[in-house]
Design a protein around this motif. Structure first.
Motif, PDB file in Angstrom:
ATOM      1  N   MET A  77       0.850  -1.183   0.000  1.00 49.16           N
ATOM      2  CA  MET A  77       0.000   0.000   0.000  1.00 49.16           C
ATOM      3  C   MET A  77       0.886   1.233   0.000  1.00 49.16           C
ATOM      4  SD  MET A  77      -3.203  -0.866   2.630  1.00 49.16           S
ATOM      5  CE  MET A  77      -2.394  -0.090   3.972  1.00 49.16           C
ATOM      6  N   SER A  78       0.748   2.023  -1.008  1.00 48.97           N
ATOM      7  CA  SER A  78       1.482   3.281  -1.096  1.00 48.97           C
ATOM      8  C   SER A  78       0.756   4.336  -0.278  1.00 48.97           C
ATOM      9  CB  SER A  78       1.557   3.715  -2.565  1.00 48.97           C
ATOM     10  OG  SER A  78       2.093   5.000  -2.665  1.00 48.97           O
ATOM     11  N   ASP A  79       1.497   5.046   0.566  1.00 54.19           N
ATOM     12  CA  ASP A  79       0.901   6.037   1.456  1.00 54.19           C
ATOM     13  C   ASP A  79       1.177   7.438   0.928  1.00 54.19           C
ATOM     14  OD1 ASP A  79      -0.041   7.593   3.506  1.00 54.19           O
ATOM     15  OD2 ASP A  79       1.148   6.639   5.069  1.00 54.19           O
ATOM     16  N   ASP A  80       0.137   8.056   0.324  1.00 54.55           N
ATOM     17  CA  ASP A  80       0.263   9.399  -0.233  1.00 54.55           C
ATOM     18  C   ASP A  80      -0.435  10.454   0.620  1.00 54.55           C
ATOM     19  OD1 ASP A  80       1.615   8.326  -2.446  1.00 54.55           O
ATOM     20  OD2 ASP A  80      -0.259   7.978  -3.516  1.00 54.55           O
ATOM     21  N   ARG A  81      -0.773  10.100   1.867  1.00 58.07           N
ATOM     22  CA  ARG A  81      -1.490  11.056   2.713  1.00 58.07           C
ATOM     23  C   ARG A  81      -0.598  12.257   3.041  1.00 58.07           C
ATOM     24  NH1 ARG A  81      -2.806   7.355   7.606  1.00 58.07           N
ATOM     25  NH2 ARG A  81      -0.708   6.698   7.030  1.00 58.07           N
ATOM     26  N   ILE A  82      -1.243  13.411   3.178  1.00 58.64           N
ATOM     27  CA  ILE A  82      -0.538  14.646   3.535  1.00 58.64           C
ATOM     28  C   ILE A  82      -0.745  14.890   5.018  1.00 58.64           C
ATOM     29  CG2 ILE A  82      -0.429  17.142   3.178  1.00 58.64           C
ATOM     30  CD1 ILE A  82      -1.476  16.562   0.289  1.00 58.64           C
ATOM     31  N   ASP A  83       0.354  15.028   5.758  1.00 58.72           N
ATOM     32  CA  ASP A  83       0.268  15.269   7.199  1.00 58.72           C
ATOM     33  C   ASP A  83      -0.382  16.613   7.491  1.00 58.72           C
ATOM     34  OD1 ASP A  83       1.507  12.881   7.966  1.00 58.72           O
ATOM     35  OD2 ASP A  83       3.506  13.747   7.821  1.00 58.72           O
ATOM     36  N   PRO A  84      -1.130  16.683   8.594  1.00 56.28           N
ATOM     37  CA  PRO A  84      -1.693  17.974   9.011  1.00 56.28           C
ATOM     38  C   PRO A  84      -0.562  18.957   9.335  1.00 56.28           C
ATOM     39  CG  PRO A  84      -2.646  16.155  10.281  1.00 56.28           C
ATOM     40  CD  PRO A  84      -1.500  15.599   9.492  1.00 56.28           C
ATOM     41  N   PRO A  85      -0.852  20.251   9.289  1.00 58.89           N
ATOM     42  CA  PRO A  85       0.195  21.232   9.587  1.00 58.89           C
ATOM     43  C   PRO A  85       0.651  21.130  11.044  1.00 58.89           C
ATOM     44  CG  PRO A  85      -1.945  22.303   9.442  1.00 58.89           C
ATOM     45  CD  PRO A  85      -2.145  20.878   9.025  1.00 58.89           C
ATOM     46  N   LEU A  86       1.939  21.278  11.260  1.00 59.98           N
ATOM     47  CA  LEU A  86       2.494  21.215  12.612  1.00 59.98           C
ATOM     48  C   LEU A  86       2.304  22.515  13.378  1.00 59.98           C
ATOM     49  CD1 LEU A  86       5.822  19.317  11.883  1.00 59.98           C
ATOM     50  CD2 LEU A  86       3.640  18.379  12.693  1.00 59.98           C
ATOM     51  N   ALA A  87       2.170  23.622  12.660  1.00 60.01           N
ATOM     52  CA  ALA A  87       2.036  24.924  13.319  1.00 60.01           C
ATOM     53  C   ALA A  87       0.996  25.790  12.619  1.00 60.01           C
ATOM     54  CB  ALA A  87       3.388  25.631  13.348  1.00 60.01           C
ATOM     55  N   GLY A  88      -0.098  25.167  12.173  1.00 59.04           N
ATOM     56  CA  GLY A  88      -1.142  25.913  11.489  1.00 59.04           C
ATOM     57  C   GLY A  88      -2.072  26.595  12.474  1.00 59.04           C
ATOM     58  N   ASP A  89      -2.905  27.472  11.943  1.00 61.40           N
ATOM     59  CA  ASP A  89      -3.933  28.069  12.802  1.00 61.40           C
ATOM     60  C   ASP A  89      -5.014  27.016  13.053  1.00 61.40           C
ATOM     61  OD1 ASP A  89      -5.598  28.003  10.531  1.00 61.40           O
ATOM     62  OD2 ASP A  89      -5.457  30.150  10.179  1.00 61.40           O
ATOM     63  N   GLU A  90      -6.014  27.375  13.842  1.00 61.27           N
ATOM     64  CA  GLU A  90      -7.028  26.396  14.231  1.00 61.27           C
ATOM     65  C   GLU A  90      -7.756  25.805  13.030  1.00 61.27           C
ATOM     66  OE1 GLU A  90     -10.747  25.914  17.355  1.00 61.27           O
ATOM     67  OE2 GLU A  90     -10.119  27.921  16.774  1.00 61.27           O
ATOM     68  N   ARG A  91      -8.184  26.641  12.109  1.00 67.35           N
ATOM     69  CA  ARG A  91      -8.920  26.157  10.935  1.00 67.35           C
ATOM     70  C   ARG A  91      -8.067  25.199  10.106  1.00 67.35           C
ATOM     71  NH1 ARG A  91     -13.080  27.210   7.662  1.00 67.35           N
ATOM     72  NH2 ARG A  91     -13.786  29.086   8.689  1.00 67.35           N
TER      73      ARG A  91
END
Length: 168
Positions: A1-15
């Motif tokens: 299984m190839s994993d192409d998921r994009i990680d959530p931002p480490l320092a993003g705003d709440e939204r």
């Protein structure tokens, strides 16, 4: 299984953080289902549960529709999969269900949810009451992350039983 998921931002705003985690969970469901046949997606692999990966996809399409279209936007659209007459139709009625149709419906609901959510303030209240209560956009996003995370745990077990594939 190839994993192409994009990680959530480490320092993003709440939204951005909420949207990033929700999209990561959505992508995880797709990843857990990738490369399987319709028969494998229908397999109820963890008895006595009747849950299947296809049932999870159908259920999460319904949940996306219910929270974003019904509660948040007050759109008058029917429930999916015959849930008006069978509360568990999304899970129960998979033996003859089309995986292609289920994934198309799920993808369409995800896209529509993103559109509904895009410019709405996090503290905006849904336009339709649920159980007599108003729910905030923020609550709905957090609930959807929780909903996917719980069911992705189920998907983990189902996928491992089907072909041994594992991963976060």
């Amino acid at each position: 299984m190839s994993d192409d998921r994009i990680d959530p931002p480490l320092a993003g705003d709440e939204r951005d953080t909420l949207a990033g985690f929700l999209d990561w969970q959505r992508d995880t469901l797709a990843w857990k289902c990738a490369g399987l046949t319709d028969e494998q997606l229908r397999l109820r692999a963890v008895p006595p549960s009747g849950m299947s990966l296809l049932g999870l996809v159908r259920h999460l399409a319904h949940v996306e529709r219910a929270w974003f279209r019904h509660v948040l936007a007050d759109e008058d659209v029917p429930l999916l999969w015959g849930k008006e007459t069978n509360r568990d139709a999304d899970f129960d009625d998979v033996d003859e269900a089309s995986a292609e149709e289920a994934f198309a419906a799920w993808r369409a609901e995800v896209e529509h949810a993103r559109e509904v959510s895009a410019d709405l303030p996090l503290d905006a209240l849904g336009k339709r009451l649920r159980h007599g209560e108003a729910y905030s956009h923020r609550f709905i996003l957090v609930h959807m992350i929780e909903e996917y995370a719980r069911h992705n745990g189920h998907a983990d077990l189902l996928r491992e039983h089907i072909d041994g594939a594992t991963g976060e």
